[in-house]
Design a protein around this motif. Structure first.
Motif, mmCIF file in Angstrom:
data_model
loop_
_atom_site.group_PDB
_atom_site.id
_atom_site.type_symbol
_atom_site.label_atom_id
_atom_site.label_comp_id
_atom_site.label_asym_id
_atom_site.label_seq_id
_atom_site.Cartn_x
_atom_site.Cartn_y
_atom_site.Cartn_z
ATOM 1 N N LEU A 260 13.529 8.176 -2.391
ATOM 2 C CA LEU A 260 12.104 8.277 -2.086
ATOM 3 C C LEU A 260 11.469 6.901 -2.232
ATOM 4 N N TRP A 261 11.013 6.345 -1.096
ATOM 5 C CA TRP A 261 10.207 5.132 -1.158
ATOM 6 C C TRP A 261 8.851 5.571 -1.665
ATOM 7 N N TYR A 262 8.463 5.008 -2.780
ATOM 8 C CA TYR A 262 7.438 5.588 -3.642
ATOM 9 C C TYR A 262 6.488 4.513 -4.122
ATOM 10 N N ASN A 263 5.217 4.877 -4.222
ATOM 11 C CA ASN A 263 4.212 4.031 -4.846
ATOM 12 C C ASN A 263 3.576 4.870 -5.951
ATOM 13 N N PRO A 264 3.735 4.484 -7.219
ATOM 14 C CA PRO A 264 3.223 5.316 -8.312
ATOM 15 C C PRO A 264 1.703 5.498 -8.291
ATOM 16 N N ARG A 265 0.990 4.637 -7.586
ATOM 17 C CA ARG A 265 -0.469 4.760 -7.511
ATOM 18 C C ARG A 265 -0.919 5.680 -6.378
ATOM 19 N N CYS A 266 0.028 6.164 -5.582
ATOM 20 C CA CYS A 266 -0.290 6.995 -4.416
ATOM 21 C C CYS A 266 -0.142 8.469 -4.767
ATOM 22 N N SER A 267 -1.205 9.235 -4.562
ATOM 23 C CA SER A 267 -1.157 10.663 -4.893
ATOM 24 C C SER A 267 -0.138 11.408 -4.039
ATOM 25 N N LYS A 268 0.009 11.051 -2.771
ATOM 26 C CA LYS A 268 0.999 11.714 -1.914
ATOM 27 C C LYS A 268 2.414 11.415 -2.399
ATOM 28 N N SER A 269 2.649 10.204 -2.888
ATOM 29 C CA SER A 269 3.962 9.873 -3.458
ATOM 30 C C SER A 269 4.241 10.740 -4.670
ATOM 31 N N ARG A 270 3.275 10.850 -5.553
ATOM 32 C CA ARG A 270 3.459 11.670 -6.760
ATOM 33 C C ARG A 270 3.652 13.139 -6.410
ATOM 34 N N GLN A 271 2.876 13.638 -5.455
ATOM 35 C CA GLN A 271 3.003 15.039 -5.041
ATOM 36 C C GLN A 271 4.372 15.306 -4.409
ATOM 37 N N ARG B 101 12.404 4.765 -5.535
ATOM 38 C CA ARG B 101 12.400 3.329 -5.276
ATOM 39 C C ARG B 101 10.965 2.886 -5.033
ATOM 40 N N ASP B 102 10.451 2.096 -5.966
ATOM 41 C CA ASP B 102 9.131 1.508 -5.775
ATOM 42 C C ASP B 102 9.300 0.417 -4.717
ATOM 43 N N TYR B 103 8.972 0.748 -3.501
ATOM 44 C CA TYR B 103 9.261 -0.137 -2.375
ATOM 45 C C TYR B 103 8.439 -1.429 -2.406
ATOM 46 N N GLN B 104 7.404 -1.477 -3.221
ATOM 47 C CA GLN B 104 6.651 -2.727 -3.331
ATOM 48 C C GLN B 104 7.344 -3.693 -4.290
ATOM 49 N N LYS B 105 8.010 -3.145 -5.307
ATOM 50 C CA LYS B 105 8.752 -3.993 -6.239
ATOM 51 C C LYS B 105 10.142 -4.318 -5.711
ATOM 52 N N SER B 106 10.694 -3.420 -4.922
ATOM 53 C CA SER B 106 12.022 -3.584 -4.329
ATOM 54 C C SER B 106 11.918 -3.286 -2.831
ATOM 55 N N PRO B 107 11.370 -4.244 -2.072
ATOM 56 C CA PRO B 107 11.089 -3.995 -0.658
ATOM 57 C C PRO B 107 12.364 -3.760 0.158
ATOM 58 N N PRO B 108 12.268 -2.892 1.150
ATOM 59 C CA PRO B 108 13.412 -2.681 2.035
ATOM 60 C C PRO B 108 13.632 -3.891 2.937
ATOM 61 N N SER B 109 14.889 -4.107 3.266
ATOM 62 C CA SER B 109 15.238 -5.187 4.194
ATOM 63 C C SER B 109 14.895 -4.754 5.621
ATOM 64 N N LEU B 110 14.960 -5.689 6.518
ATOM 65 C CA LEU B 110 14.734 -5.386 7.923
ATOM 66 C C LEU B 110 15.746 -4.346 8.397
ATOM 67 N N PRO C 72 5.440 -5.327 2.222
ATOM 68 C CA PRO C 72 5.763 -3.915 2.018
ATOM 69 C C PRO C 72 4.561 -3.016 1.732
ATOM 70 N N LYS C 73 3.425 -3.572 1.346
ATOM 71 C CA LYS C 73 2.262 -2.707 1.124
ATOM 72 C C LYS C 73 1.796 -2.055 2.427
ATOM 73 N N LEU C 74 2.278 -2.556 3.559
ATOM 74 C CA LEU C 74 1.934 -1.979 4.854
ATOM 75 C C LEU C 74 2.768 -0.748 5.205
ATOM 76 N N ILE C 75 3.801 -0.450 4.409
ATOM 77 C CA ILE C 75 4.675 0.687 4.692
ATOM 78 C C ILE C 75 3.973 1.985 4.302
ATOM 79 N N ALA D 11 10.889 9.926 2.394
ATOM 80 C CA ALA D 11 12.081 10.559 1.835
ATOM 81 C C ALA D 11 13.238 10.295 2.789
ATOM 82 N N ILE D 12 14.364 9.844 2.233
ATOM 83 C CA ILE D 12 15.491 9.424 3.057
ATOM 84 C C ILE D 12 16.765 10.085 2.535
#
Length: 109
Positions: free
Chosen positions: A5-16, A31-40, A82-85, A90-91
């Protein structure tokens, strides 16, 4: 079935979405995608699994790009900022879903 789960702990939809998956007994790797951004390459793989164009992963309200920007420009923006993702994503090994609404991820588990 395992789900990343590419996740942002501050996002309510991520938490839900995380709570929904855990309540269903799904093994989730967060995976906090902002701290560990996905590669191209990871972004391209997720888009293939989503069966969507790059714009589907873009948080347009946070972007300066035009909605008719090229796939390459959108991917480059997502890879470098990555903040634009859109979140959460869910993958699984064979599919991906954006958790908006959170119940959408249940299609792949």
């Amino acid at each position: 079935m395992a789900v990343t789960l590419w996740y942002n702990p501050r996002c309510s939809k991520s938490r839900q979405t995380l709570a929904l998956l855990e309540a269903r007994g799904v093994a989730v790797t967060v995976r906090d995608y902002q701290k560990s951004p996905p590669s191209l390459a990871e972004l391209q793989d997720v888009l293939r699994k989503l069966d969507q164009p790059a714009g589907a992963l873009m948080r347009w309200k946070d972007s300066d790009l035009a909605k008719d920007s090229s796939e390459g420009d959108i991917l480059a923006a997502l890879a470098t900022n990555p903040k634009l993702i859109e979140r959460p994503v869910a993958i699984t090994q064979s599919a991906a879903r954006i958790g908006r609404p959170p119940e959408a991820v249940l299609e792949i588990v």
